[in-house]
Design a protein around this motif. Sequence first.
Motif, PDB file in Angstrom:
ATOM      1  N   ILE A 263       0.712  -1.164   0.032  1.00  0.00           N
ATOM      2  CA  ILE A 263      -0.092   0.068   0.010  1.00  0.00           C
ATOM      3  C   ILE A 263       1.027   1.189  -0.067  1.00  0.00           C
ATOM      4  O   ILE A 263       0.586   2.110  -0.780  1.00  0.00           O
ATOM      5  N   PRO A 264       1.867   1.363   0.933  1.00  0.00           N
ATOM      6  CA  PRO A 264       2.820   2.650   0.734  1.00  0.00           C
ATOM      7  C   PRO A 264       3.561   2.725  -0.474  1.00  0.00           C
ATOM      8  O   PRO A 264       3.532   3.823  -1.019  1.00  0.00           O
ATOM      9  N   LYS A 265       3.707   1.767  -1.062  1.00  0.00           N
ATOM     10  CA  LYS A 265       4.218   1.868  -2.675  1.00  0.00           C
ATOM     11  C   LYS A 265       3.225   2.598  -3.769  1.00  0.00           C
ATOM     12  O   LYS A 265       3.962   3.370  -4.430  1.00  0.00           O
ATOM     13  N   ILE A 266       2.026   1.770  -3.336  1.00  0.00           N
ATOM     14  CA  ILE A 266       0.913   2.584  -4.484  1.00  0.00           C
ATOM     15  C   ILE A 266       0.596   4.049  -3.960  1.00  0.00           C
ATOM     16  O   ILE A 266       0.535   4.799  -4.919  1.00  0.00           O
ATOM     17  N   LYS A 267       0.574   4.450  -2.882  1.00  0.00           N
ATOM     18  CA  LYS A 267       0.259   5.661  -2.444  1.00  0.00           C
ATOM     19  C   LYS A 267       1.380   6.637  -2.845  1.00  0.00           C
ATOM     20  O   LYS A 267       1.268   7.547  -3.284  1.00  0.00           O
ATOM     21  N   GLU A 268       2.777   6.133  -2.882  1.00  0.00           N
ATOM     22  CA  GLU A 268       3.867   6.926  -3.375  1.00  0.00           C
ATOM     23  C   GLU A 268       3.598   7.384  -4.763  1.00  0.00           C
ATOM     24  O   GLU A 268       3.742   8.536  -5.362  1.00  0.00           O
ATOM     25  N   VAL A 269       3.022   6.485  -5.624  1.00  0.00           N
ATOM     26  CA  VAL A 269       2.866   6.848  -7.075  1.00  0.00           C
ATOM     27  C   VAL A 269       1.674   7.716  -7.060  1.00  0.00           C
ATOM     28  O   VAL A 269       1.698   8.634  -8.071  1.00  0.00           O
ATOM     29  N   VAL A 270       0.727   7.565  -6.511  1.00  0.00           N
ATOM     30  CA  VAL A 270      -0.416   8.325  -6.652  1.00  0.00           C
ATOM     31  C   VAL A 270      -0.121   9.700  -5.893  1.00  0.00           C
ATOM     32  O   VAL A 270      -0.521  10.857  -6.767  1.00  0.00           O
ATOM     33  N   LEU A 271       0.718   9.764  -4.982  1.00  0.00           N
ATOM     34  CA  LEU A 271       0.872  11.234  -4.401  1.00  0.00           C
ATOM     35  C   LEU A 271       1.784  11.849  -5.480  1.00  0.00           C
ATOM     36  O   LEU A 271       1.641  13.326  -5.687  1.00  0.00           O
ATOM     37  N   ASP A 272       2.664  11.093  -6.054  1.00  0.00           N
ATOM     38  CA  ASP A 272       3.417  11.827  -7.176  1.00  0.00           C
ATOM     39  C   ASP A 272       2.885  12.554  -8.074  1.00  0.00           C
ATOM     40  O   ASP A 272       2.998  13.585  -8.565  1.00  0.00           O
ATOM     41  N   ARG A 273       1.674  11.689  -8.822  1.00  0.00           N
ATOM     42  CA  ARG A 273       0.930  12.369  -9.732  1.00  0.00           C
ATOM     43  C   ARG A 273       0.002  13.459  -9.142  1.00  0.00           C
ATOM     44  O   ARG A 273      -0.391  14.433  -9.756  1.00  0.00           O
ATOM     45  N   LEU A 274      -0.582  13.569  -7.858  1.00  0.00           N
ATOM     46  CA  LEU A 274      -1.255  14.706  -7.322  1.00  0.00           C
ATOM     47  C   LEU A 274      -0.458  15.940  -7.069  1.00  0.00           C
ATOM     48  O   LEU A 274      -0.826  16.700  -7.359  1.00  0.00           O
ATOM     49  N   ASN A 275       0.737  15.592  -6.836  1.00  0.00           N
ATOM     50  CA  ASN A 275       1.822  16.867  -6.555  1.00  0.00           C
ATOM     51  C   ASN A 275       1.934  17.339  -8.075  1.00  0.00           C
ATOM     52  O   ASN A 275       1.997  18.722  -8.019  1.00  0.00           O
ATOM     53  N   VAL A 276       1.864  16.688  -9.176  1.00  0.00           N
ATOM     54  CA  VAL A 276       1.860  17.413 -10.585  1.00  0.00           C
ATOM     55  C   VAL A 276       0.500  18.257 -10.768  1.00  0.00           C
ATOM     56  O   VAL A 276       0.759  19.463 -11.189  1.00  0.00           O
ATOM     57  N   VAL A 277      -0.434  17.790 -10.605  1.00  0.00           N
ATOM     58  CA  VAL A 277      -1.712  18.572 -10.841  1.00  0.00           C
ATOM     59  C   VAL A 277      -1.811  19.593  -9.834  1.00  0.00           C
ATOM     60  O   VAL A 277      -2.555  20.592 -10.036  1.00  0.00           O
TER      61      VAL A 277
END
Length: 285
Positions: A263-277
């Motif tokens: 779960i933390p690994k998935i969260k990491e890539v999701v957060l990365d995309r959120l930081n972009v937008v």
Amino acid sequence: MKKENLITLLNNYRKQQKCIIGFNVNDIYDLKAVALAADEANCPVMAMTYPPVVELNSSYLCRKMVDGIQPFSKNPIYLHLDHSISVDMCKKAIDDGYDSVMIDGSQKSLKENIAMTKEVVKYAETAAGVMVEAEIGKIMGRNVVVKSDDDFLASVADVKAMVEEAGPHIMAVGIGTAHGFTPQTPKIHFDRLSEIATAIKEPLVLHGGTGIPDIDIQKSIKMGVAKLNVGTIVHTTYMKELYKEMAKDIDSAYPPYLLKSVIPKIKEVVLDRLNVVNFKSKALI
């Protein structure tokens, strides 16, 4: 936590040059990762279910899954049906309480696409506040065959016809993006995006968010894109990380223990995309 009407939210986002991300989820575990990332980024998100997920679990169960996790999240999680080619599936999702549905008639003729969309829009009016997404043009990948630019680029005239005749609340437009990982960086036709954004006031949607460069995402937001779809990076991270954890000791593999690491690994890539937008990445323009 105030959960604003999704149609109002996206209309405001277009005016404010902001963007929500819809993340494709498959179960409670990647949904939890999305919720955790949304809380860290302090922004709303959309949890999207692709038709195979709905076919396996039912739209009713998907609704209950989001309802179950929402009380533990500080930010709104909107549930969206992604890329449904079935009017009936859209109607069932609306009946089961989805916040938003996409009726994808992009592989049909314009006349058929408009007719399908119009039927879903009319049905959505029976459940106040349900947002309907339509698509013009083609999003490459997933066995979508394109022969030339004219074959996949959204026609401005077709987009206008769709909005005027069927009345979808948001419009996904084909401008060169592709689903999944691509061998080459997608060439986004910003000239066409600009023409479409000038022609209609509705919020625009970009699909294929996994492979779009950060700077192009941010540029598109400033041109009218208020929703970005991200899927492949979520489920591939999920599968790869789960496989790695299972491989350590397959005979003793136990889901709760494995998922604590995944779960933390998935969260990491999701957060990365959120930081972009949210314009918190290095790609700021």
